[in-house]
Design a protein around this motif. Structure first.
Motif, PDB file in Angstrom:
ATOM      1  N   SER A 200      47.936  21.559  11.338  1.00 33.69           N
ATOM      2  CA  SER A 200      47.652  20.128  11.213  1.00 33.69           C
ATOM      3  C   SER A 200      46.621  19.926  10.112  1.00 33.69           C
ATOM      4  O   SER A 200      45.588  20.615  10.089  1.00 33.69           O
ATOM      5  CB  SER A 200      47.140  19.559  12.535  1.00 33.69           C
ATOM      6  N   ASN A 202      44.632  16.742   7.838  1.00 33.89           N
ATOM      7  CA  ASN A 202      44.358  15.327   7.575  1.00 33.89           C
ATOM      8  C   ASN A 202      44.385  15.106   6.067  1.00 33.89           C
ATOM      9  O   ASN A 202      43.423  15.434   5.367  1.00 33.89           O
ATOM     10  CB  ASN A 202      43.010  14.912   8.148  1.00 33.89           C
ATOM     11  N   SER A 469      46.028   9.193  12.981  1.00 33.14           N
ATOM     12  CA  SER A 469      44.775   9.727  12.455  1.00 33.14           C
ATOM     13  C   SER A 469      44.863  10.057  10.974  1.00 33.14           C
ATOM     14  O   SER A 469      43.848  10.383  10.351  1.00 33.14           O
ATOM     15  CB  SER A 469      44.372  10.986  13.230  1.00 33.14           C
ATOM     16  N   ALA A 471      46.929  12.565   9.913  1.00 37.27           N
ATOM     17  CA  ALA A 471      47.268  13.988   9.839  1.00 37.27           C
ATOM     18  C   ALA A 471      48.780  14.176   9.760  1.00 37.27           C
ATOM     19  O   ALA A 471      49.547  13.422  10.355  1.00 37.27           O
ATOM     20  CB  ALA A 471      46.720  14.727  11.061  1.00 37.27           C
TER      21      ALA A 471
END
Length: 518
Positions: A200, A202, A469, A471
């Motif tokens: 993951s 961002n 978010s 991500a």
């Protein structure tokens, strides 16, 4: 006168005498002929008499021979009659023996058939016993796989990652070797945890609203965010490299698509279509200033732009809108079915969008508010996701055939791959469903920290998700590949004590760690 009588009487007498002599001579010749004939006949009779005697003698001899042959024939007949009697006795005896042989043969056939039936019954019972044993072994080993997966999850949460990896790999091995379902949630989650294949990063400001793969480039993607960013990025192993193509917080991107040349068309909710071609970019102002939702390819050289109340057909070559279609209801979702786009209305309407831009009404059996749609040509099945999180599977004519219950909030994306359906939701999860399984149970691929807006499939048996978010996250979807990753990372094998404790003494010991051949 008398003289003449005397003179001529002599002549007459002489003539008569001559005639008489001639007659006697003729008669004499006739008698001579008769005598010669009689003499010849006499000779013939004598000869015949001699022959008759010979014939009589021969006849007597032949008669004697005939009597002898008759005696012999009589004796032969009597012998033949005797032999016939003997033959009849032998025939009767042979007939008796034949009947005995036939009876014996029938008994032998019956005995053989009975033996064959017994053998087949024994084989059938053996097969049943073997099948029962296999079923028992399968159930036992599949149950063992589930138990080991549960233990793996416990050990992973406790921080014992080595043991957790051994347990997860053993759970996969026992389940897969005995044809169990490796997509069971407990097994899949154990593999996902211990393989540590989840990535993951961002890369966006704001929520990631759409991800699309770049044509003809492996593991390269373009994504947009509701904070006005367009990024191009790629993944190599665990490294994600990204490039900002555009950034402006005045844009609120809801969707993006690429044409054949990878020109980017990003749709902003505020009524702007941004076109990025390499380093060049231009903005096209749209007729409405709010509630824009989707931009999708619509045939050759065209795009379909969707707001909440209208559909627009955009000509890419002329950079202008050519047709406008008013919707009878507020649009909640659009989806593609075998090259045809479908529009779902908020009040239960469903329309097929023709190539000319006309709305063709369709029968709709789901009256709830549809938020996502997907179609599988292989399965001849569609899936619709609704506002409350339910998913309905539909046949080719729109009948609901099954309900999938597992998500707790709005479905944001649906996608078929082979026999599996992937779904994402505002409940922060991405799930997998085995469409052909007897029991429909969601496999939670991952629970993310925020709402999941979108996802797309990658070429390496993974999916990339985008959430609120900012991500982008990679989730592996192949249990076999996750198991291979786990085995490659195993540092050791079970100890004897661990094997007895976790697996049991009745299960043959199995090597799990790869041998180091160097």
């Amino acid at each position: 006168m008398k003289f003449e009588v005397k003179k001529y009487g002599w002549y007459i007498w002489s003539a008569l005498l001559l005639a008489g002599v001639g007659g006697l001579a003729y008669f004499n010749s006739l008698l001579s002929e008769q005598v010669d004939d009689l003499r010849a006949r006499l000779d013939e009779y004598k000869e015949q008499e001699g022959h008759s005697f010979v014939v009589e003698r021969i006849s007597k001899q032949m008669e004697e021979i005939a009597y002898q042959q008759k005696d012999i024939s009589e004796k032969q007949r009597e012998e033949a009659v005797f032999q016939m009697g003997v033959a009849e006795q032998m025939r009767m005896r042979a007939e008796g023996e034949r009947k005995k042989a036939e009876e014996f043969s029938r008994n032998a056939v019956e005995a053989r058939n009975m033996a064959e039936e017994q053998r087949e019954l024994a084989i059938l019972r053996q097969h049943q016993a073997e099948y029962s044993k296999r079923v028992a072994d399968t159930l036992s080993n599949v149950a063992l796989g589930r138990a080991l997966a549960l233990l793996s999850n416990v050990q992973y949460r406790a921080g014992n990652k080595d043991v957790a990896s051994l347990l997860a790999y053993a759970a996969w091995k026992y389940t897969s070797e005995y044809k169990g379902n490796v997509y069971q949630p407990v097994i899949f989650n154990a593999l996902g945890q211990t393989s540590e294949s989840f990535i993951s990063r961002n890369i966006h400001k704001g929520g990631v609203t759409q991800i699309v793969p770049v044509h003809e480039e492996d593991n390269v993607y373009v994504s947009v965010s509701n904070y006005g960013e367009i990024r191009r990025w790629s993944c190599d192993g665990e490294t994600v490299a990204d490039e900002l193509l555009f950034g402006d917080s005045d844009y609120n991107f809801r969707d993006v698509c690429l044409d054949e040349g990878n020109v980017v068309y990003a749709l902003s909710a505020g009524g702007k279509l941004l076109v990025v071609d390499g380093k060049a970019e231009r903005t096209i102002l749209l007729p409405e200033e709010e509630k824009w939702m989707r931009v999708v390819p619509f045939g050759s050289g065209r795009l379909l732009l969707a707001s909440s109340v209208h559909l627009y057909i955009y000509d890419r070559d002329d950079s202008r809108i050519t047709d406008t279609v008013s919707l009878p209801e507020e649009l909640t979702a659009i989806g593609e079915k075998e090259g045809q786009w479908l529009a779902f209305g908020s009040e239960g309407g469903l329309w097929e969008i023709s190539p000319a831009g006309d709305l063709v009404p369709q029968e709709r059996f789901v009256k709830e508010r549809v938020t996502a749609f997907a179609w599988s040509s292989d399965l001849r099945m569609g899936a619709v996701g609704v506002e409350d999180g339910n998913i309905y599977l539909m046949d080719d004519i729109g009948n609901v055939v099954k309900s999938l219950v597992g998500h707790r909030s709005r479905i944001t994306r649906l996608l078929f791959k082979d026999r599996y359906l992937f779904s994402s939701s505002y409940d922060c999860t991405v799930s997998l469903w085995d469409i052909r399984a007897d029991k429909q149970e969601a496999v939670s691929l991952k629970t993310l920290p925020g709402w999941v807006y979108c996802f797309c499939l990658s070429e390496d048996n993974a999916i990339w998700t985008g959430d609120e978010s900012g991500a982008v996250s990679r989730i592996m979807i192949s249990p076999d590949e996750m198991a291979a990753l786990i085995q490659n990372k195993l540092k050791r094998d079970f100890t004897d004590e661990e094997w007895l404790y976790y697996v049991g003494r009745n299960v043959p010991r199995m090597r799990l760690k790869l041998l180091n051949l160097k």
